[in-house]
Enzyme design. Structure first.
Site, PDB file in Angstrom:
ATOM      1  N   ASP A 234       0.844  -1.197   0.000  1.00  0.00           N
ATOM      2  CA  ASP A 234       0.000   0.000   0.000  1.00  0.00           C
ATOM      3  C   ASP A 234       0.887   1.258   0.000  1.00  0.00           C
ATOM      4  OD1 ASP A 234       0.874  -0.087   2.611  1.00  0.00           O
ATOM      5  OD2 ASP A 234      -1.108   0.180   3.524  1.00  0.00           O
TER       6      ASP A 234
ATOM      7  N   GLU B 212       9.589  -4.105  10.433  1.00  0.00           N
ATOM      8  CA  GLU B 212      10.027  -2.858   9.787  1.00  0.00           C
ATOM      9  C   GLU B 212      10.643  -1.882  10.791  1.00  0.00           C
ATOM     10  OE1 GLU B 212       7.085  -0.983   7.291  1.00  0.00           O
ATOM     11  OE2 GLU B 212       8.317   0.816   7.012  1.00  0.00           O
TER      12      GLU B 212
ATOM     13  N   GLU C 153      -0.996  -5.485   8.720  1.00  0.00           N
ATOM     14  CA  GLU C 153      -0.191  -4.857   9.769  1.00  0.00           C
ATOM     15  C   GLU C 153      -0.784  -5.121  11.150  1.00  0.00           C
ATOM     16  OE1 GLU C 153       0.316  -0.657   9.044  1.00  0.00           O
ATOM     17  OE2 GLU C 153       1.095  -0.994   7.023  1.00  0.00           O
TER      18      GLU C 153
ATOM     19  N   ASP D  21      -1.068  -6.452  -0.280  1.00  0.00           N
ATOM     20  CA  ASP D  21      -1.028  -5.747   1.011  1.00  0.00           C
ATOM     21  C   ASP D  21      -2.422  -5.217   1.347  1.00  0.00           C
ATOM     22  OD1 ASP D  21       0.264  -4.770   3.219  1.00  0.00           O
ATOM     23  OD2 ASP D  21       1.148  -3.049   2.206  1.00  0.00           O
TER      24      ASP D  21
HETATM   25  O1  KIV Z   1       3.332  -1.024   1.630  1.00  0.00           O
HETATM   26  C1  KIV Z   1       4.497  -1.412   1.694  1.00  0.00           C
HETATM   27  O2  KIV Z   1       5.275  -1.355   0.742  1.00  0.00           O
HETATM   28  C2  KIV Z   1       4.934  -1.936   2.972  1.00  0.00           C
HETATM   29  C3  KIV Z   1       6.376  -1.768   3.283  1.00  0.00           C
HETATM   30  C4  KIV Z   1       6.633  -0.358   3.692  1.00  0.00           C
HETATM   31  C5  KIV Z   1       6.809  -2.685   4.334  1.00  0.00           C
HETATM   32  O3  KIV Z   1       4.155  -2.384   3.741  1.00  0.00           O
END
Ligand code: KIV
Length: 284
Positions: free
Chosen positions: A45, A183, A116, A84
């Site tokens: 995202d 992260e 997350e 994501d």
């Molecule tokens: O959205 C993304 O690319 C991520 C990374 C920052 C870990 O979640």
């Protein structure tokens, strides 16, 4: 190279072989990533920041994620692709989480989804895994909760904070996640989590001890210039290359140097003369 499976990622951890992972958001980039032999692609995202120009990831919608993930899947049919889950696609209920994770599978053909959070998303992870899908957890700096974290800051940099992250990591593993992304934490915290978990622990800004590394493609290529986190290594400076190409093009058009004959189509044999005669006779 054969497409990786989740079993391959486990076996790589056991052999101490590092997993390579990068974000991609479009068809041509995904194709180049696959040709280079990357193990995994994340359609992150982060697309909200590096492609759409938002200040953070929160405005990104499921529909946007699906469009980008479909394009990446077409570009990299033989690479392990992770979708994501964007903000509010899973936080409100387990049912939302299952349905939106399912959209990534049904509409974009992903191999796994990422979401997350630690303990607080255990029910969502369980629900998605119980529905037959693969979940990758994400703890440490979690951009969707950057407001709570006080911005895009390093995490797990005190002993207490590192231990709290370890609890989150264990909760994510026990909920059924197949791998974990950590992260923006110091290497000591990255190593503690890597050593404590059975599942592969991949890092972005989490030091060298993790089982693999993730990078944002626009950072690695040097295209995104709004800000550069400490953990970013630029393997190219494509922004300079692109600016130069745009300037050269502008200059050549202004100077009449482009397009030359090499870049022009040809009339069929004899047709240019015929056209000229025809135009002349109309004028007469
Ligand atoms: O959205 C993304 O690319 C991520 C990374 C920052 C870990 O979640």
């Amino acid at each position: 190279m054969a497409k990786k499976s989740i079993i391959d990622l486990y076996e790589m951890k056991q052999r101490g072989e590092k997993v390579t992972w990068i974000t991609a958001y479009d068809f041509p980039t995904a194709g180049l990533v696959e040709q280079a032999g990357m193990d995994m692609i994340l359609v992150g995202d982060s697309v909200g920041m590096v492609v759409y120009g938002y200040a953070g990831t929160m405005p990104v919608t499921m529909d946007q994620m699906i469009y980008h993930t479909e394009a990446v899947r077409r570009g990299a049919p033989n690479t392990y692709v992770v979708g994501d889950m964007p903000f509010l696609s899973y936080q409100q209920s387990v049912q939302d989480a299952i349905l939106n994770a399912g959209r990534f599978y049904k509409e974009a053909g992903v191999d796994a989804i990422k979401l997350e959070g630690g303990k607080r998303v255990v029910p969502q992870i369980r629900g998605i895994v119980d529905s037959g899908m693969v979940v990758i957890g994400h703890i440490g700096l979690t951009p969707q909760s950057s407001a709570q974290l006080g911005g895009f800051k390093a995490q797990g940099n005190t002993a207490d904070a590192a231990l709290a992250l370890l609890e989150d990591a264990r909760a994510v593993q026990e909920a059924g996640a197949a791998a974990l992304l950590v992260e923006a934490v110091p290497p000591e915290t990255g190593r503690l989590i890597r050593d404590s978990l059975r599942i592969p622990v991949l890092g972005i800004g989490a030091g060298p001890h993790c089982d693999g590394q993730l990078m944002i493609v626009s950072d690695l290529l040097g295209i995104f210039e709004a800000f550069t986190p400490k953990f970013v290594k630029k393997y190219a400076t494509l922004a300079d290359t692109m600016r130069k190409a745009f300037r050269d093009y502008i200059q050549e058009v202004h100077e009449g140097k482009f397009p030359t004959e090499d870049y022009c189509y040809r009339m069929k044999a004899g047709e240019a003369e015929k056209l000229a005669r025809s135009v002349a006779s109309r004028k007469a």
